[in-house]
Design a protein around this motif. Structure first.
Motif, PDB file in Angstrom:
ATOM      1  N   VAL A   2       0.987  -1.280   0.005  1.00 20.91           N
ATOM      2  CA  VAL A   2       0.032  -0.080   0.033  1.00 20.91           C
ATOM      3  C   VAL A   2       0.879   1.312   0.058  1.00 20.91           C
ATOM      4  O   VAL A   2       1.813   1.265   0.774  1.00 20.91           O
ATOM      5  CB  VAL A   2      -0.923   0.060   1.333  1.00 20.91           C
ATOM      6  N   ILE A   3       0.600   2.090  -0.822  1.00 22.29           N
ATOM      7  CA  ILE A   3       1.404   3.403  -1.014  1.00 22.29           C
ATOM      8  C   ILE A   3       0.446   4.577  -0.990  1.00 22.29           C
ATOM      9  O   ILE A   3      -0.448   4.511  -1.789  1.00 22.29           O
ATOM     10  CB  ILE A   3       2.190   3.454  -2.530  1.00 22.29           C
ATOM     11  N   GLN A   4       0.775   5.426  -0.015  1.00 28.22           N
ATOM     12  CA  GLN A   4      -0.133   6.622   0.204  1.00 28.22           C
ATOM     13  C   GLN A   4       0.786   7.709   0.148  1.00 28.22           C
ATOM     14  O   GLN A   4       1.707   7.933   0.859  1.00 28.22           O
ATOM     15  CB  GLN A   4      -0.876   6.608   1.424  1.00 28.22           C
ATOM     16  N   PRO A   5       0.265   8.835  -0.475  1.00 30.33           N
ATOM     17  CA  PRO A   5       0.857  10.123  -0.310  1.00 30.33           C
ATOM     18  C   PRO A   5       0.835  10.628   1.058  1.00 30.33           C
ATOM     19  O   PRO A   5      -0.298  10.586   1.643  1.00 30.33           O
ATOM     20  CB  PRO A   5       0.344  10.994  -1.642  1.00 30.33           C
ATOM     21  N   PHE A  61       6.581  13.104  -0.427  1.00 31.15           N
ATOM     22  CA  PHE A  61       6.615  11.699   0.354  1.00 31.15           C
ATOM     23  C   PHE A  61       5.565  10.923   0.182  1.00 31.15           C
ATOM     24  O   PHE A  61       4.272  11.487   0.082  1.00 31.15           O
ATOM     25  CB  PHE A  61       6.965  12.498   2.075  1.00 31.15           C
ATOM     26  N   PHE A  62       5.892   9.847   0.624  1.00 35.10           N
ATOM     27  CA  PHE A  62       4.845   8.729   0.541  1.00 35.10           C
ATOM     28  C   PHE A  62       4.958   7.618   1.730  1.00 35.10           C
ATOM     29  O   PHE A  62       6.067   7.537   2.079  1.00 35.10           O
ATOM     30  CB  PHE A  62       4.970   7.870  -0.911  1.00 35.10           C
ATOM     31  N   ARG A  63       4.042   7.160   2.210  1.00 37.01           N
ATOM     32  CA  ARG A  63       3.908   6.163   3.207  1.00 37.01           C
ATOM     33  C   ARG A  63       3.921   4.888   2.244  1.00 37.01           C
ATOM     34  O   ARG A  63       2.895   4.562   1.786  1.00 37.01           O
ATOM     35  CB  ARG A  63       2.741   6.334   4.168  1.00 37.01           C
ATOM     36  N   LEU A  64       4.605   3.919   2.873  1.00 37.45           N
ATOM     37  CA  LEU A  64       4.574   2.626   2.180  1.00 37.45           C
ATOM     38  C   LEU A  64       4.348   1.546   3.221  1.00 37.45           C
ATOM     39  O   LEU A  64       4.965   1.579   4.240  1.00 37.45           O
ATOM     40  CB  LEU A  64       6.055   2.203   1.632  1.00 37.45           C
ATOM     41  N   GLY A  65       3.366   0.608   2.878  1.00 36.99           N
ATOM     42  CA  GLY A  65       3.003  -0.443   3.943  1.00 36.99           C
ATOM     43  C   GLY A  65       2.910  -1.630   3.117  1.00 36.99           C
ATOM     44  O   GLY A  65       2.862  -1.687   2.070  1.00 36.99           O
TER      45      GLY A  65
END
Length: 106
Positions: A2-5, A61-65
């Motif tokens: 999962v990739i979220q900005p 920036f992105f948050r990666l799960g």
């Protein structure tokens, strides 16, 4: 996966706080007569450079799960494999967290 900005404002706020903490640490060290830490100064410069790039839209920036399932034939084996995976991730400075909930299959 999962990739979220991440909103630039959030990152900018975090960078501002981090720079303030580092600057305060440098000042406290100076007051105590400690030798200047070039690593802290370099970190401040890096954070300020990143802040500038964020403000002009050059960086994001992105948050990666990354979610995966670990299997084991017993609880002991599962705990052993889980610990091993967490150790490997930790050596790479990757934050890991075991899922605490389970999704029902429909």
């Amino acid at each position: 996966m999962v990739i979220q900005p991440v909103k630039s404002e959030v990152v900018l706020d975090n960078l501002r706080k981090k720079v303030s903490q580092l600057e305060a640490g440098i000042q406290i060290d100076a007051e105590k007569g400690k030798v200047r830490d070039p690593g802290k100064q370099a970190t401040i410069q890096d954070a300020e450079e990143m802040r500038d790039k964020l403000q002009v839209g050059e960086e994001r920036f992105f948050r990666l799960g990354f979610y995966f399932t670990i299997y084991g034939s017993s609880m002991d084996e599962l705990e052993f494999v889980t610990h091993k995976v967490e150790s490997i991730l930790g050596q790479q400075l990757i934050y890991s967290k075991a899922a605490s909930t389970q999704q029902n299959k429909d």
